[in-house]
Design a protein around this motif. Structure first.
Motif, PDB file in Angstrom:
ATOM      1  N   LEU C  42     -13.703  58.479 -26.990  1.00 42.71           N
ATOM      2  CA  LEU C  42     -12.630  59.329 -27.249  1.00 42.71           C
ATOM      3  C   LEU C  42     -13.165  60.695 -27.806  1.00 42.71           C
ATOM      4  N   GLY C  44     -16.104  61.374 -27.110  1.00 41.99           N
ATOM      5  CA  GLY C  44     -17.025  61.884 -26.153  1.00 41.99           C
ATOM      6  C   GLY C  44     -16.268  62.774 -25.165  1.00 41.99           C
ATOM      7  N   GLY C  45     -14.784  62.512 -24.888  1.00 43.64           N
ATOM      8  CA  GLY C  45     -14.190  63.352 -24.141  1.00 43.64           C
ATOM      9  C   GLY C  45     -14.373  64.839 -24.797  1.00 43.64           C
ATOM     10  N   LEU C  46     -14.008  64.859 -26.004  1.00 48.39           N
ATOM     11  CA  LEU C  46     -13.834  66.250 -26.729  1.00 48.39           C
ATOM     12  C   LEU C  46     -15.447  66.878 -26.744  1.00 48.39           C
ATOM     13  N   LEU C  48     -17.257  66.777 -24.483  1.00 54.31           N
ATOM     14  CA  LEU C  48     -17.495  67.292 -22.973  1.00 54.31           C
ATOM     15  C   LEU C  48     -16.673  68.748 -22.893  1.00 54.31           C
ATOM     16  N   MET C  49     -15.736  68.514 -23.491  1.00 58.92           N
ATOM     17  CA  MET C  49     -14.771  69.979 -23.508  1.00 58.92           C
ATOM     18  C   MET C  49     -15.709  70.920 -24.310  1.00 58.92           C
TER      19      MET C  49
END
Lengths: 100, 552, 216, 214
Positions: C42, C44-46, C48-49
Motif C-alpha cells: 500500500l 509501496g504504491g505511494l 512509486l508515485m
C-alpha cells in the motif's frame, strides 16, 4: 520442516534490544548529519542505504524475522522483489521520457 | 461428561453442514457462521445476485445499441450503465467468484483440513464484500448518479465528473480489502493446513491455482487500493497527485491502475483454469497430462502477469523503451497459458470420456479462452495495437477472456460441484440444452465485436455511425439468446437445489481429490479424522492395474 | 491455594497441551506477515508515485522540503524507534512472565505514539498557518513540483499517521487483554501480532523521514 | 469496406493478417483435437482410460514453438511501431487540440480549422494537445491512434495516399458526448490544398481577433 519450528521460543535478551535501539538512533543521527553535507545525487542513495539498514535491523531483531520459518523470509523477498521490478519497469517509461 | 452426551456431541459434528444447528439458529446460523462451507454458500448467493444485476445492465447496453442512437436511454444513463456493468462484473463478480465460492467451500476439503486458517477473518471478508457491493448498487439510485468514468476511473475525468465517484471508489477499495483478506487466508491455509502426506506436488491443481491467485491478490490489490484512495483524497481535499491542473501526470494514474488491473485479469482467469484442470481429468477418467507443467505455469502466469501492465497503454505515448519491454513481456506471458491449453487437450487423449455438463463447459472454456488469449496476442503487436486498442476489438477480447474464460469456468464449477454441495442432482438434459443455447448466444454476441473493432468502431460509444449497425444488431440478438440460455441454466440449477434428485454417494463423478471422499453433502467438520495422503490427486491407479492385467 | 492450583493444573495438563498443540502460532504470525505485506505494498504504491514525481521535479522537491522542520522530524524518528524498542521489550517481558513490566512497556509505547501524533499536529498546523495546505491559493500559486511534493507529503504522512493511530488502538486492546489475563506467558501471539504491526509503522517512517525532510 | 488511405495501412494489415493466420491455425488445431478425442475416446467406445502422465519432449516442443512464433510476432509489431514513431524531417506540422467534445486543428501559419485538411502524398506530423481530459486521436482509415493527454504533447505522423474524406474519432472515453466527438480528415491534391490554405489565411487576416484567441 516448518512444523518442527512450531514452538521456537524467542529468547532474545533485553540487552540485545537496547543495542539494536542504540544502533538505530545512531543511524538516524547519521542520516540527519549526512543530509547537511551536500553529496549531490548520491545523498538520496546514502539516505536510502541507511534506511534499508535500519529496516533490516527492525525486521530481523525487533520483528524476529531471523528465527521465523524460511517461508517468511521468502515472502518478504517476493514482496520487495515485486516492488523493485515494478519500479524498474515504471522507470522504463519515465526515465526515457525525461531523457528525450 | 457422560458417555451419552459425548456420543451426541460427536454426532452433532457428523451432521451435514446444511442441517447443522450451532450456537445461532435459523438465518443467524448462516450470517454468523464461520464454517467455510456456509461462507462459500453466502458468497454464492451474493455473487450470483450481483451477476444478475451485471447481466441486466449488459442486456440494457446491448438493447440501447440496437440503433445508432437513442434507443431506450440517453447518453448519461448509457455511460453509467457501462461503467457500473464493468465495475460489478470485474470487481464484484469475476474477481471474487471462483476463489470465494468454490475456493472457500472446497479448498480446505481438498487439502484435508477442517476449515480455513482464519475462519472469523473469512466471515469478515464476506461482510466487507457485501458492504462494498451494496455501495455500488446504492450509487445507482442515489442522487448525483452512478460513476460514469468507465471501470478504469481514468484521471482527469474521474476528478472532474459530478457523479457519485467517492462512493464508488470507496466501495471498490473496500472490496479490494476483502479480496486481500481472502488471499492471505488461503495462503496461510495452503502453507499450514495441508493434511499429513500432502506435499506441494500432491496438491490438487485447483489449490495450486488458488495459491498463485492469492499471491497476486495480496501483492497487487494494495496498489490499486492506494491509487483509488488517492483519487478520493484528490477529489475531497484537492491534494495534488494525479490531476494535471495541480501538476500531476494522468499517465501515472494509468500505470498505477494497470499495475493492479492487469494482474487482476489473472486473478480472474487462473482459478477458472484450476477448475478446468480438475474437471478434464475426472471426466476423462485418467491422470492429468503434465501435472507439474500446469502447476508451474500457474505460478508463471502469476509472476509474468504482474509485469505486463503497460500493454494497456501502448497508445498513450510511452517511451519507446517501455513500449519495447512491455510488448515483449506481453508476448511471453502467453506461453504459460498456451502450455495449459495444450496439456488439457492432451489429457483427453486415450481417456474414457463422459461428456457430462461440467466437461461440456470445460471444453467450451478451452475454446473460448483460446479465442480470448489469441486475440490478446494480436494486440500484443505494437502497431496492430495502436490501431485496435480502445475499439470494440478489445471489448470482444475482454469478454472472450473474462466471460468465455471465467464465466464458463464458473458454469463448469457449478455443474461439477453443486451436487456435492447440496446433495442434489440437476437435470442433465436441461443442463446440456442450456449449455448449447448459452454457447451459441455467446458467440453471436461477442464475435461481431471483433469484426466491429477491426472496422474501427470505438468502444464506450453511445452513438455510432450507421455503417456499424448490422453488427450491433447481430450482437444484440445474440444477447437475447445468451440471456435465455443463462436463465434456463440457472433455473435448472436452482430447481435442483430445492427439489432435485437426492444424491448421497460420496464420489459422484469418479474424482480422486479429497472432496470426493467425504460425505455428500459434507459434514460440519469435513473429516472425522484428518486423512493421511499418500497419492497425488489424479493418479487413477485403477487404469494402470488394468493395463498390467492386460499385459499379463 | 497455590498447591491446590498446581494439582488442578496437573489434572488438566493433558488436554491443555493438546489444545496448545492444536493452536498454531506460526499460522497466526504468517497471516499477520502477509497482512503486513499488503500494508507494505500500500505504501509501496505511494513510494512509486513519489519516486516518479521526485524524478520529474528534483529542484522543486528540494525547495519544498526546506519548509519542513527537520528537528521535529528527527525527534519523531527517535520517538518512534524508542516505541519500537519498548514494544519489543513488552513482548519479551511477557514471554518471561513479567506481566507488570509488560503492562508498563505497553503503556509507554502508546504514550510514544501519542507524542508522535502531537508533534505531527504541531508540524501540520505550522504548515497550515503558512498556507501550505491542499486547496489553498498560496500552494496553488507555487510551481507544480512543489504542489506535488505537498500532495505526497500530506497523503503519505497522513496515511502513516492513521496507521499510528490504528497501532495505538490495537496496543490499547492488547493492554486490556494483558490486564484481564487473556494474554499470558504461553499465549501471547496476539501481542506479537500487534508488535509486528507497530514495527511496520516504524519501518515506513524510517523511509518517510529522509524522503521528505532531508532532500538536498 | 475499410478504407485504405495511408502509408501505415499495409504494414498494420499485414501484421494483423499474419498473426491472425497463426492464431486461427492453433485455434483450429486445438478445437479439432478436442472434438476428435471426445469422439474417439468416448466412454461408450473406450471403456478403459490409459494414463499418460506426460511427455517431456512434447512439453518442450509446445513451449519452444510458441516462444519462437511470439518472438516473430513481436518483431513484426515492433518494426511497425518504430516506423510510426519516426516522422520524416520534412513533415508538415499540425497542432491538434482536443477538448470536451470537439477537435480543432491549427496549422503552423496560424490557420485554424475544425476539419483536418492535408495534401496527398506529403508526410504530416500532428502534435496532440488536450485542454481538459484524456482523449484519443483515431483515424481508422489511416490505421493510427494516439492518446491525447493533458500536460503532455504526444505526436503521430502519416502519409495520406488516397484522396477523400475520412472519419476522425475520439477513442478514449471522455464523458457525456464522447461518442459524438467526430471530426474529419480531408485528403486533397496539393494544388487544392494550397488554394484552401490561401483562402483560410486570407479570411483569418480579416478577423485577427480569432487567431489570437488560441
Amino acid at each position: 520442516m516448518e512444523n518442527l519450528k512450531e514452538h521456537t521460543e524467542h529468547s532474545h535478551s533485553y540487552g540485545l534490544y537496547v543495542m539494536v535501539w542504540l544502533a538505530l538512533i545512531t543511524l538516524t543521527g547519521l542520516t540527519a548529519v549526512i543530509a547537511g553535507i551536500n553529496f549531490g545525487k548520491l545523498s538520496v542513495v546514502v539516505a536510502l542505504v541507511i534506511a534499508v539498514i535500519k529496516s533490516y535491523l527492525v525486521l530481523t531483531e525487533f520483528m524476529h524475522l531471523k528465527s521465523e520459518p524460511r517461508a517468511f523470509k521468502t515472502f518478504i523477498f517476493v514482496a520487495l522483489f515485486f516492488l523493485l521490478v515494478s519500479f524498474t519497469l515504471l522507470f522504463s517509461d519515465y526515465s526515457f521520457i525525461i531523457g528525450k | 461428561m457422560s458417555g451419552e452426551t459425548l456420543a451426541l456431541s460427536q454426532n452433532e459434528h457428523n451432521v451435514n453442514y446444511l442441517d447443522y444447528q450451532g450456537k445461532h439458529k435459523g438465518i443467524w446460523g448462516w450470517l454468523l457462521s464461520t464454517d467455510h462451507k456456509r461462507i462459500g454458500i453466502l458468497y454464492m448467493i451474493t455473487v450470483l445476485s450481483f451477476f444478475a444485476v451485471g447481466v441486466t445492465l449488459g442486456f440494457l447496453i446491448r438493447l440501447e445499441l440496437l440503433t445508432p442512437q437513442g434507443t431506450i436511454v440517453g447518453p448519461q444513463a448509457y455511460n453509467e450503465f457501462f461503467t457500473v456493468h464493468g465495475i460489478i462484473m470485474i470487481f464484484i463478480v469475476v474477481i471474487p467468484v471462483i476463489p470465494s465460492v468454490f475456493g472457500n467451500f472446497f479448498l480446505p476439503i481438498m487439502l484435508g483440513a477442517k476449515d480455513v486458517a482464519f475462519p472469523r477473518l473469512n466471515l469478515l471478508s464476506w461482510y466487507l464484500y457485501i458492504i462494498g457491493g451494496a455501495m455500488i448498487l446504492l450509487s445507482l439510485v442515489l442522487p448525483g448518479g452512478a460513476a460514469d468514468t468507465g471501470w478504469t476511473f481514468y484521471i482527469p475525468y474521474s476528478v472532474r465528473t459530478g457523479t457519485n465517484m467517492i462512493f464508488t471508489l470507496a466501495a471498490v477499495f473496500i472490496i479490494g480489502f476483502s479480496s486481500i483478506l481472502t488471499g492471505l487466508n488461503f495462503l496461510t491455509t495452503i502453507h499450514r493446513m495441508r493434511a499429513p502426506g500432502m506435499g506441494w506436488f500432491k496438491m490438487p491443481l485447483f489449490a495450486w491455482s488458488l495459491y498463485a491467485t492469492s499471491w497476486i491478490q495480496v501483492i497487487v490489490t494494495p496498489i490499486v487500493g492506494i491509487t483509488l484512495l488517492m483519487v478520493i483524497v484528490e477529489r475531497v481535499f484537492h491534494v495534488g497527485i494525479f490531476d494535471p491542473t495541480l501538476g500531476g501526470d494522468p499517465l501515472l494514474f494509468q500505470h498505477m491502475f494497470w499495475m493492479y488491473s492487469h494482474p487482476a485479469v489473472y486473478i480472474i482467469i487462473v482459478p477458472a483454469m484450476g477448475v478446468i484442470s480438475e474437471v478434464v481429468p475426472v471426466f476423462s477418467q485418467r491422470t492429468i497430462f503434465g501435472y507439474k507443467f500446469i502447476a508451474y505455469s500457474s505460478l508463471g502466469i502469476a509472476i509474468f502477469g504482474s509485469l505486463v501492465w503497460a500493454h494497456h497503454m501502448f497508445a498513450t505515448g510511452m517511451s519507446n523503451t517501455a513500449e519495447f519491454v512491455f510488448s515483449l513481456l506481453t508476448f511471453l506471458v502467453a506461453i504459460p497459458s498456451a502450455i495449459k491449453v495444450f496439456n488439457w487437450t492432451a489429457t483427453l487423449y486415450k481417456g474414457s470420456i463422459k461428456l457430462e455438463p461440467p466437461l461440456l463447459y470445460a471444453l467450451a472454456f478451452i475454446f473460448l479462452f483460446s479465442i480470448g488469449g489469441l486475440t490478446g496476442i494480436i494486440q500484443g503487436a505494437l502497431n496492430v495495437d495502436l490501431y485496435l486498442t480502445d475499439t470494440y476489438f478489445i471489448v470482444g477480447h475482454i469478454h472472450y477472456v473474462v466471460f468465455g474464460g471465467t464465466g464458463f469456468g464458473l458454469f463448469a464449477a457449478l455443474h461439477y460441484w453443486l451436487p456435492k454441495m447440496f446433495g442434489r442432482m440437476y437435470n442433465k438434459k436441461v443442463a446440456k440444452v442450456a449449455f448449447w443455447i448459452t454457447f451459441v448466444g455467446f458467440n453471436i454476441l461477442y464475435f461481431p465485436f471483433l469484426i466491429l473493432g477491426w472496422l474501427g468502431m470505438p468502444r464506450r460509444s453511445y452513438h455510432y455511425l450507421p455503417q456499424y449497425q448490422v453488427y450491433h444488431v447481430i450482437a444484440t440478438v445474440g444477447s437475447w439468446i445468451l440471456v435465455t440460455g443463462l436463465l434456463i441454466m440457472f433455473i435448472n440449477l436452482l430447481v435442483s437445489i430445492i427439489k432435485g434428485k437426492k444424491v448421497t454417494e460420496e464420489n459422484i463423478w469418479g474424482g480422486e481429490t479429497l472432496e470426493w471422499k467425504v460425505a455428500t453433502p459434507p459434514t460440519v467438520e469435513n473429516f472425522e479424522e484428518i486423512p493421511q495422503v499418500v497419492e497425488g490427486p489424479y493418479e487413477y491407479k485403477q487404469n494402470e492395474y488394468e493395463l498390467e492385467e492386460e499385459v499379463k | 491455594m497455590s498447591s491446590a492450583e498446581s494439582t488442578q493444573a496437573a489434572v488438566i495438563a493433558e488436554p491443555h497441551i493438546e489444545e496448545h498443540a492444536h493452536r498454531d502460532d506460526v499460522r497466526s504470525r504468517m497471516g499477520m506477515w502477509l497482512f503486513l505485506f499488503s500494508e507494505l505494498l500500500l505504501f509501496g504504491g505511494l513510494f512509486l508515485m513519489y519516486s516518479v514525481y521526485r524524478y520529474m521535479h528534483q529542484t522543486d522537491f528540494s525547495i519544498a522540503s526546506k519548509e519542513m522542520n527537520t528537528f521535529l522530524g528527527t525527534l519523531n524518528t527517535v520517538i518512534l524507534l524508542t516505541s519500537s524498542l519498548t514494544m519489543a521489550l513488552a513482548i519479551n517481558a511477557m514471554q518471561r512472565g513479567k506481566k507488570g513490566l509488560s503492562i508498563f512497556l505497553q503503556i509507554f509505547t502508546i504514550l510514544c505514539g501519542a507524542a508522535f501524533m502531537v508533534n505531527k499536529f504541531i508540524e501540520w498546523s505550522h504548515e497550515f498557518a503558512k498556507g501550505n495546505y491542499p486547496g489553498s491559493a498560496i500552494l496553488a500559486s507555487k510551481p507544480k513540483g512543489q504542489i506535488l511534493y505537498f500532495g505526497l507529503y500530506y497523503s503519505m504522512v497522513g496515511l502513516h499517521g492513521i496507521h499510528v493511530l490504528v497501532g495505538m488502538t490495537i496496543i490499547a486492546f492488547m493492554l486490556v487483554f494483558t490486564i484481564r489475563g487473556k494474554i499470558t506467558p504461553d499465549n501471547y501471539v496476539k501481542l506479537e501480532a500487534a508488535g509486528l504491526y507497530w514495527h511496520l509503522v516504524d519501518i515506513i517512517w524510517i523511509f518517510l523521514f529522509p524522503l521528505f525532510y532531508l532532500i538536498t | 469496406m475499410l478504407a485504405d488511405a495511408s502509408n501505415f495501412v499495409q504494414p498494420v494489415d499485414n501484421t494483423f493478417i499474419i498473426i491472425v493466420s497463426i492464431c486461427v491455425f492453433f485455434l483450429i488445431l486445438i478445437t479439432a483435437l478436442m472434438i476428435t478425442f471426445v469422439i474417439k475416446y468416448n466412454s461408450k467406445k473406450n471403456k478403459k482410460a490409459k494414463n499418460v502422465h506426460g511427455n517431456v519432449p512434447l512439453e518442450v516442443t509446445w513451449t519452444v514453438v510458441p516462444v519462437i512464433l511470439v518472438l516473430y510476432m513481436f518483431y513484426l509489431g515492433w518494426t511497425g511501431y518504430k516506423h510510426e514513431v519516426s516522422p520524416p524531417k520534412n513533415s508538415m506540422v499540425v497542432n491538434v487540440y482536443a477538448q470536451m467534445w470537439r477537435w480543432s486543428y491549427k496549422y503552423s501559419n496560424g490557420v485554424e480549422s475544425d476539419t483536418l485538411f492535408v495534401p496527398i502524398n506529403k508526410p504530416v506530423k500532428v502534435l496532440l494537445h488536450s485542454r481538459d481530459v484524456d482523449h484519443s486521436f483515431y483515424i481508422p482509415a489511416f490505421r493510427i491512434k494516439k492518446d491525447v493527454i493533458p500536460n503532455r504533447t504526444n505526436f503521430e505522423w502519416f502519409l495520406p495516399t488516397r484522396l477523400g474524406t475520412y472519419d476522425v474519432f475520439c477513442a478514449e472515453y471522455c464523458g457525456l458526448r464522447h461518442s459524438y466527438m467526430y471530426s474529419a480528415v480531408v485528403v486533397l491534391p496539393q494544388d487544392k490544398f494550397d488554394q484552401w490554405m490561401a483562402k483560410q489565411a486570407a479570411s483569418d487576416s480579416d478577423t485577427p481577433a480569432d487567431t489570437t484567441s488560441m
